[in-house]
Design a protein around this motif. Structure first.
Motif, PDB file in Angstrom:
ATOM      1  N   ARG A  23       1.510 -10.707 -16.048  1.00  0.00           N
ATOM      2  CA  ARG A  23       1.396 -11.539 -14.810  1.00  0.00           C
ATOM      3  C   ARG A  23       1.933 -11.546 -13.488  1.00  0.00           C
ATOM      4  O   ARG A  23       1.517 -12.303 -12.647  1.00  0.00           O
ATOM      5  N   PHE A  24       3.078 -10.776 -13.169  1.00  0.00           N
ATOM      6  CA  PHE A  24       3.554 -11.429 -11.697  1.00  0.00           C
ATOM      7  C   PHE A  24       2.797 -10.086 -10.737  1.00  0.00           C
ATOM      8  O   PHE A  24       2.316  -9.769 -10.041  1.00  0.00           O
ATOM      9  N   LEU A  25       2.089  -9.043 -11.428  1.00  0.00           N
ATOM     10  CA  LEU A  25       1.402  -8.375 -10.536  1.00  0.00           C
ATOM     11  C   LEU A  25      -0.387  -9.145 -10.070  1.00  0.00           C
ATOM     12  O   LEU A  25      -0.944  -8.992  -9.051  1.00  0.00           O
ATOM     13  N   ILE A  26      -0.588  -9.712 -11.366  1.00  0.00           N
ATOM     14  CA  ILE A  26      -1.782 -10.329 -11.005  1.00  0.00           C
ATOM     15  C   ILE A  26      -1.845 -11.989  -9.480  1.00  0.00           C
ATOM     16  O   ILE A  26      -2.141 -12.385  -9.084  1.00  0.00           O
ATOM     17  N   ARG A  27      -0.473 -12.258  -9.905  1.00  0.00           N
ATOM     18  CA  ARG A  27       0.334 -13.335  -8.739  1.00  0.00           C
ATOM     19  C   ARG A  27      -0.078 -12.730  -7.309  1.00  0.00           C
ATOM     20  O   ARG A  27      -0.452 -12.793  -6.865  1.00  0.00           O
ATOM     21  N   ASP A  28       0.456 -11.941  -7.776  1.00  0.00           N
ATOM     22  CA  ASP A  28       0.509 -10.868  -6.065  1.00  0.00           C
ATOM     23  C   ASP A  28      -0.340 -10.388  -6.196  1.00  0.00           C
ATOM     24  O   ASP A  28      -0.527 -10.050  -4.081  1.00  0.00           O
ATOM     25  N   PHE A  29      -1.115  -9.571  -6.451  1.00  0.00           N
ATOM     26  CA  PHE A  29      -2.456  -9.593  -6.012  1.00  0.00           C
ATOM     27  C   PHE A  29      -3.488 -10.722  -5.397  1.00  0.00           C
ATOM     28  O   PHE A  29      -3.931 -10.424  -4.185  1.00  0.00           O
ATOM     29  N   GLY A  30      -2.802 -11.517  -6.481  1.00  0.00           N
ATOM     30  CA  GLY A  30      -3.608 -13.066  -4.928  1.00  0.00           C
ATOM     31  C   GLY A  30      -2.883 -13.030  -3.977  1.00  0.00           C
ATOM     32  O   GLY A  30      -4.250 -13.437  -3.013  1.00  0.00           O
ATOM     33  N   GLU A  31      -1.700 -13.021  -3.339  1.00  0.00           N
ATOM     34  CA  GLU A  31      -1.319 -13.176  -2.806  1.00  0.00           C
ATOM     35  C   GLU A  31      -1.673 -12.260  -1.155  1.00  0.00           C
ATOM     36  O   GLU A  31      -1.887 -11.622  -0.527  1.00  0.00           O
ATOM     37  N   ARG A  44       4.919  -4.486   2.554  1.00  0.00           N
ATOM     38  CA  ARG A  44       6.387  -5.249   1.677  1.00  0.00           C
ATOM     39  C   ARG A  44       6.287  -5.679   0.836  1.00  0.00           C
ATOM     40  O   ARG A  44       7.361  -5.047   0.201  1.00  0.00           O
ATOM     41  N   PHE A  45       5.781  -6.865   1.107  1.00  0.00           N
ATOM     42  CA  PHE A  45       4.998  -7.139  -0.232  1.00  0.00           C
ATOM     43  C   PHE A  45       4.563  -6.113  -1.467  1.00  0.00           C
ATOM     44  O   PHE A  45       5.260  -6.888  -2.916  1.00  0.00           O
ATOM     45  N   ALA A  46       3.937  -5.691  -1.164  1.00  0.00           N
ATOM     46  CA  ALA A  46       3.173  -4.328  -2.089  1.00  0.00           C
ATOM     47  C   ALA A  46       4.669  -4.175  -2.454  1.00  0.00           C
ATOM     48  O   ALA A  46       4.994  -3.996  -3.875  1.00  0.00           O
ATOM     49  N   ASP A  95      -1.604   2.454  -3.112  1.00  0.00           N
ATOM     50  CA  ASP A  95      -2.514   2.259  -1.953  1.00  0.00           C
ATOM     51  C   ASP A  95      -4.061   1.265  -1.838  1.00  0.00           C
ATOM     52  O   ASP A  95      -3.439   0.299  -1.685  1.00  0.00           O
ATOM     53  N   ASN A  96      -4.339   0.889  -3.071  1.00  0.00           N
ATOM     54  CA  ASN A  96      -5.163  -0.021  -3.540  1.00  0.00           C
ATOM     55  C   ASN A  96      -4.319  -1.482  -3.964  1.00  0.00           C
ATOM     56  O   ASN A  96      -5.345  -2.912  -3.151  1.00  0.00           O
ATOM     57  N   PHE A  97      -3.620  -1.311  -4.816  1.00  0.00           N
ATOM     58  CA  PHE A  97      -2.961  -2.493  -4.294  1.00  0.00           C
ATOM     59  C   PHE A  97      -2.569  -3.108  -3.420  1.00  0.00           C
ATOM     60  O   PHE A  97      -2.461  -4.383  -3.088  1.00  0.00           O
ATOM     61  N   ALA A  98      -1.182  -2.542  -2.225  1.00  0.00           N
ATOM     62  CA  ALA A  98      -1.584  -2.892  -1.729  1.00  0.00           C
ATOM     63  C   ALA A  98      -3.084  -3.236  -0.205  1.00  0.00           C
ATOM     64  O   ALA A  98      -2.307  -3.938   0.667  1.00  0.00           O
ATOM     65  N   ARG A  99      -3.532  -2.865  -0.798  1.00  0.00           N
ATOM     66  CA  ARG A  99      -5.324  -3.415   0.719  1.00  0.00           C
ATOM     67  C   ARG A  99      -5.629  -4.352  -0.819  1.00  0.00           C
ATOM     68  O   ARG A  99      -7.304  -5.108   0.327  1.00  0.00           O
TER      69      ARG A  99
END
Length: 247
Positions: A23-31, A44-46, A95-99
């Protein structure tokens, strides 16, 4: 994604940990999609997101299996049960998540000594959950439907996955081999955190794993392997021979 009532209790514990943290990953992915104009801020956020998700997974597993040990790339927690430990990669494909690319996954394995006995690989953005337990087969849950997965039956590799040139997420690449979407994969610079979960999912789907050491020779297991060949069990033997010969 709900837990599967037909799976073993250990797999359900791992599914609960992975889906709870997702749930937190999905929210952070939007950010992350909004931070792409600032590479430093995005990274830094990732990184903070990965730390947070790892903590959530650890707390969930500790609560359910307090005697088991836990290993992550950043932390090792000894348990009173020295035979069992969870091996966690909170964001494989970081790296994918961070991008803000969707090809990343939460990977959790349960190991008994040096053997993986149960595993979960969950891609929260794609909403695909792969899991397996020893002797029980490998499965995927997607679109609220569960099905058993098997490797492809092709005798020549039409689709070969290279970890550094395709998805950028080792666990998902291996899971797609188990699913039959890819025939074989060559994984470089592997570690137990990349492949501990994938190993049993591939095996239970009928696939083969061959660990290669730094000298290009077959290794005993994936601990410290320089490369890993993952494939279905119908490919020509010459595939392994040609890959190993290249070192």
């Amino acid at each position: 994604m709900a837990m599967d009532t037909n799976t073993s209790s250990n797999v359900n514990v791992m599914i609960a940990a992975a889906t709870g943290a997702s749930r937190f990953l999905i929210r952070d992915f939007g950010e992350m999609e909004n931070l792409q104009s600032s590479a430093d801020s995005g990274l830094r956020f990732a990184t903070n997101g990965r730390t947070k998700v790892e903590k959530i997974i650890i707390e969930s597993l500790k609560a359910a299996r307090p005697k088991f040990g836990i290993m992550t790339p950043n932390e090792t927690v000894a348990g009173s049960d020295i035979s069992h430990r969870f091996v966690i990669n909170a964001i494989d494909g970081f790296d994918n998540f961070a991008r803000a690319m969707p090809f990343f996954a939460i990977s959790i394995a349960l190991m008994e000594q040096k053997e993986t006995i149960a595993a979960v690989i969950y891609s929260p953005i794609l909403d695909k959950l792969f899991y397996a337990s020893r002797g029980e087969g490998a499965f995927v849950i997607e679109a609220r439907m569960k099905r058993r997965i098997r490797t492809s039956r092709k005798t020549s590799p039409a689709k070969i996955y290279g970890q550094n040139v395709a998805l950028g997420c080792g666990s998902l690449g291996a899971a797609y081999i188990a699913n039959g979407s890819i025939d074989a994969g060559i994984f470089s610079a592997t570690s137990m955190f990349d492949l501990a979960a994938a190993s049993i999912i591939v095996k239970e789907a009928g696939g083969l794993l061959t660990a290669i050491d730094a000298e290009g020779k077959p290794a005993k297991d994936f601990f410290g392997a320089h490369r890993m060949i993952i494939e279905n069990n119908h490919l020509q033997p010459s595939l392994n021979e040609s890959i190993i010969a290249k070192k």
